[in-house]
Design a protein around this motif. Structure first.
Motif, PDB file in Angstrom:
ATOM      1  N   TRP A 205       0.841  -1.211   0.000  1.00 22.47           N
ATOM      2  CA  TRP A 205       0.000   0.000   0.000  1.00 22.47           C
ATOM      3  C   TRP A 205       0.870   1.254   0.000  1.00 22.47           C
ATOM      4  O   TRP A 205       0.606   2.217  -0.702  1.00 22.47           O
ATOM      5  CB  TRP A 205      -0.933  -0.024   1.214  1.00 22.47           C
ATOM      6  CG  TRP A 205      -1.704   1.228   1.414  1.00 22.47           C
ATOM      7  CD1 TRP A 205      -1.495   2.179   2.362  1.00 22.47           C
ATOM      8  CD2 TRP A 205      -2.822   1.687   0.633  1.00 22.47           C
ATOM      9  NE1 TRP A 205      -2.402   3.188   2.229  1.00 22.47           N
ATOM     10  CE2 TRP A 205      -3.230   2.913   1.175  1.00 22.47           C
ATOM     11  CE3 TRP A 205      -3.509   1.171  -0.461  1.00 22.47           C
ATOM     12  CZ2 TRP A 205      -4.296   3.647   0.651  1.00 22.47           C
ATOM     13  CZ3 TRP A 205      -4.565   1.897  -0.977  1.00 22.47           C
ATOM     14  CH2 TRP A 205      -4.950   3.114  -0.427  1.00 22.47           C
TER      15      TRP A 205
ATOM     16  N   GLU B  53       0.108   8.047  -4.808  1.00 22.75           N
ATOM     17  CA  GLU B  53      -1.122   8.830  -4.690  1.00 22.75           C
ATOM     18  C   GLU B  53      -1.478   9.368  -6.065  1.00 22.75           C
ATOM     19  O   GLU B  53      -0.572   9.672  -6.836  1.00 22.75           O
ATOM     20  CB  GLU B  53      -0.913   9.995  -3.716  1.00 22.75           C
ATOM     21  CG  GLU B  53      -0.848   9.593  -2.262  1.00 22.75           C
ATOM     22  CD  GLU B  53      -2.217   9.333  -1.660  1.00 22.75           C
ATOM     23  OE1 GLU B  53      -3.234   9.480  -2.391  1.00 22.75           O
ATOM     24  OE2 GLU B  53      -2.267   8.959  -0.503  1.00 22.75           O
TER      25      GLU B  53
ATOM     26  N   LYS C 216      -4.556   7.064  -4.629  1.00 17.02           N
ATOM     27  CA  LYS C 216      -4.799   5.626  -4.640  1.00 17.02           C
ATOM     28  C   LYS C 216      -6.035   5.322  -3.820  1.00 17.02           C
ATOM     29  O   LYS C 216      -6.412   6.077  -2.938  1.00 17.02           O
ATOM     30  CB  LYS C 216      -3.591   4.887  -4.082  1.00 17.02           C
ATOM     31  CG  LYS C 216      -3.192   5.301  -2.685  1.00 17.02           C
ATOM     32  CD  LYS C 216      -1.837   4.736  -2.341  1.00 17.02           C
ATOM     33  CE  LYS C 216      -1.353   5.256  -0.999  1.00 17.02           C
ATOM     34  NZ  LYS C 216       0.015   4.884  -0.733  1.00 17.02           N
ATOM     35  N   TRP C 217      -6.643   4.217  -4.165  1.00 17.52           N
ATOM     36  CA  TRP C 217      -7.878   3.814  -3.502  1.00 17.52           C
ATOM     37  C   TRP C 217      -7.783   2.356  -3.127  1.00 17.52           C
ATOM     38  O   TRP C 217      -6.938   1.622  -3.645  1.00 17.52           O
ATOM     39  CB  TRP C 217      -9.079   4.053  -4.435  1.00 17.52           C
ATOM     40  CG  TRP C 217      -9.200   5.485  -4.827  1.00 17.52           C
ATOM     41  CD1 TRP C 217      -9.843   6.462  -4.125  1.00 17.52           C
ATOM     42  CD2 TRP C 217      -8.650   6.114  -5.984  1.00 17.52           C
ATOM     43  NE1 TRP C 217      -9.727   7.655  -4.771  1.00 17.52           N
ATOM     44  CE2 TRP C 217      -8.998   7.483  -5.917  1.00 17.52           C
ATOM     45  CE3 TRP C 217      -7.896   5.676  -7.074  1.00 17.52           C
ATOM     46  CZ2 TRP C 217      -8.634   8.392  -6.888  1.00 17.52           C
ATOM     47  CZ3 TRP C 217      -7.521   6.580  -8.043  1.00 17.52           C
ATOM     48  CH2 TRP C 217      -7.894   7.930  -7.949  1.00 17.52           C
ATOM     49  N   CYS C 218      -8.673   1.954  -2.265  1.00 18.10           N
ATOM     50  CA  CYS C 218      -8.631   0.567  -1.808  1.00 18.10           C
ATOM     51  C   CYS C 218     -10.044   0.001  -1.721  1.00 18.10           C
ATOM     52  O   CYS C 218     -10.935   0.649  -1.194  1.00 18.10           O
ATOM     53  CB  CYS C 218      -7.951   0.482  -0.442  1.00 18.10           C
ATOM     54  SG  CYS C 218      -7.908  -1.180   0.225  1.00 18.10           S
TER      55      CYS C 218
ATOM     56  N   ASP D 220     -11.773   2.388   0.911  1.00 14.49           N
ATOM     57  CA  ASP D 220     -12.815   3.222   0.321  1.00 14.49           C
ATOM     58  C   ASP D 220     -14.136   2.491   0.165  1.00 14.49           C
ATOM     59  O   ASP D 220     -15.189   3.058   0.367  1.00 14.49           O
ATOM     60  CB  ASP D 220     -12.359   3.720  -1.050  1.00 14.49           C
ATOM     61  CG  ASP D 220     -11.231   4.687  -0.931  1.00 14.49           C
ATOM     62  OD1 ASP D 220     -11.491   5.845  -0.606  1.00 14.49           O
ATOM     63  OD2 ASP D 220     -10.077   4.276  -1.134  1.00 14.49           O
TER      64      ASP D 220
END
Ligand code: SF4
Lengths: 191, 166
Positions: free
Chosen positions: A86, A91, A93-95, A124
Motif C-alpha cells: 500500500w 497517490e 490511490k484507492w482501496c 474506500d
C-alpha cells in the motif's frame, strides 16, 4: 454576455475533468490471498469484462497501480506485506476491501487472521459476500468511480485525511500480553 | 502382523517401560521420555522403520482421564516389511525437551520446527529450531489448549496507516 461556443466544445472545471480522467482509467492491484481472488479473476476475465469500466489492466507491481483490491483473508504474517505494498503505491490511490474476510475477518475469528484490513490501512469501498459475485465487485468499482468524481483532484483534496476517510469503526489498540520467552538451547545448531 | 508383534515384543524386552496398545488395527507403543531416542534409533536401525511418516503432538489438557499434558507422536513405517507403528512420548511441564530425531530421519527437520512453533516442545540438537509458520516475533505457542483461540492481541499489534501519510 452570451458566448457563442463552437460545436463540440464543452466547458468544464479542470477539477472535474481531472477526476473524470482518473475514474475511467483505474489500474487495479490484485491483492488476492484466498478464495475471493478467484472471483476477482473472473471479474477481470472476458465474461464479466471489467474493461467496460476502464479497469481491466491488472498490474502486479504496486508502482503501476492506483486501486488496491484486497480479496481474501489477510493473515497477521501477511499484514506487514499488505502495508508495504500500500505504501509503495502512488497517490492518488484507492482501496477496495473485497469479501467478508478482508472487511471483517469473516468466519476466521482466530489469533492469526486480521479482523478487517480497515484497522490498518484506509479502505474506500467494502464489498460484502463470501465470495462476492463479480457483479458486486463491478458495482463497487462503479460506486468508487462516483466517489472519485465527487471528491475532486486538483488541489490535493484527496490527501485530506479527515474528509475522505471517515473511520468505519473504532480503532482500538489491544495490548500485547507478553509471555516469558523460553530460551532455546542450541539455537545456532550443533551439527 | 506377526512380524510387528515380534518388533513390539523385543522392544519391550529392551526398554522395560514400554506400554503397548492397539486401536483399530494400529499398534501403538508409549515410550518414556528418557528412552525415546534410543528406542527410535533401535526401531530405525534394527527393525527397519526407515520412514517417519509424521511427527506431531497432542495437548491433553482437560482431556478426560488424561494424566500427561503432551503426547508427542511419531508415525513410523517400514517400507520393506510394510509395517506401521505409532510411537508416543508423553511429556509434562516443565521438562518439554526431547532429543531431535533429525539425525535419524532428515524429514523430521520441518516437522519438529512445526511442533516447536505450535506446542513449544524443545528438540535438543535440532540444527535450526526456528518458527516455521508463525512470524519470528510471535511469542506464544497457539496450539496449546490454554492459549485463547482469538489470541492475546497479536493480530492487532500493527501500526495503523492513514490516508496521506504514505
Ligand atoms: S470472504 Fe469467503 S470467499 Fe472471500 S476469502 Fe473469505 S472465505 Fe474466501
Amino acid at each position: 454576455m452570451a458566448i457563442e461556443l463552437p460545436e463540440n466544445v464543452v466547458i468544464s472545471k479542470l477539477d472535474s475533468l481531472g477526476s473524470w480522467c482518473r475514474k475511467n482509467s483505474l489500474w487495479p492491484m490484485p491483492f488476492a490471498t484466498a478464495c475471493c481472488g478467484i472471483e476477482l479473476m473472473a471479474t477481470g476475465a472476458s465474461r464479466h469484462d471489467l474493461a467496460r469500466f476502464g479497469a481491466e489492466v491488472f498490474r502486479f507491481s504496486p508502482r503501476q497501480c492506483d486501486l488496491m483490491i484486497v480479496a481474501g483473508r489477510v493473515a497477521m504474517k501477511m499484514l506487514p506485506v499488505l502495508q508495504r505494498i500500500w505504501q509503495q503505491m502512488h497517490e492518488p490511490k484507492w482501496c477496495i476491501s473485497m469479501g467478508a474476510c478482508a472487511s471483517t475477518g469473516g468466519v476466521f475469528d482466530t489469533y492469526a487472521v486480521v479482523q478487517g484490513i480497515d484497522r490498518f490501512i484506509p479502505v474506500d469501498m467494502y464489498v460484502p459476500g463470501c465470495p462476492p459475485r463479480p457483479e458486486q465487485l463491478i458495482q463497487a468499482i462503479i460506486d468508487l468511480q462516483d466517489k472519485i468524481q465527487a471528491e475532486g483532484t486538483i488541489g490535493g483534496r484527496e490527501f485530506n485525511t479527515f474528509a475522505r476517510q471517515q473511520r468505519k469503526r473504532a480503532l482500538m489498540e489491544l495490548p500485547i500480553i507478553r509471555t516469558p520467552q523460553i530460551v532455546l538451547p542450541n539455537r545456532q545448531g550443533t551439527n | 502382523m506377526s512380524s510387528l508383534s515380534k518388533v513390539v515384543a523385543s522392544l519391550k524386552e529392551r526398554f522395560s517401560e514400554v506400554a503397548e496398545s492397539e486401536f483399530r488395527g494400529l499398534t501403538r507403543v508409549v515410550v518414556p521420555q528418557s528412552q525415546c531416542f534410543e528406542a527410535l534409533t533401535c526401531l530405525k536401525g534394527e527393525f527397519g522403520f526407515d520412514m517417519l511418516v509424521d511427527l506431531t503432538c497432542v495437548d491433553y489438557l482437560n482431556f478426560r482421564d488424561a494424566t500427561d499434558r503432551f503426547g508427542l507422536v511419531y508415525l513410523l513405517a517400514s517400507m520393506e516389511d510394510n509395517l506401521r507403528l505409532t510411537v508416543r512420548v508423553m511429556l509434562n511441564e516443565p521438562d518439554l525437551t526431547v532429543p531431535s530425531v533429525v539425525p535419524l530421519w532428515e524429514g523430521a527437520n520441518w516437522m519438529e520446527r512445526e511442533v516447536w512453533d505450535m506446542f513449544g516442545i524443545l528438540f535438543e540438537g535440532h540444527p535450526d529450531l526456528r518458527r516455521i509458520l508463525l512470524p519470528e516475533e510471535f511469542e506464544a505457542h497457539p496450539l496449546r489448549k490454554d492459549y485463547p483461540l482469538q489470541g492475546r492481541g497479536e493480530r492487532h499489534n500493527f501500526p495503523v496507516l492513514t490516508r496521506g501519510e504514505a
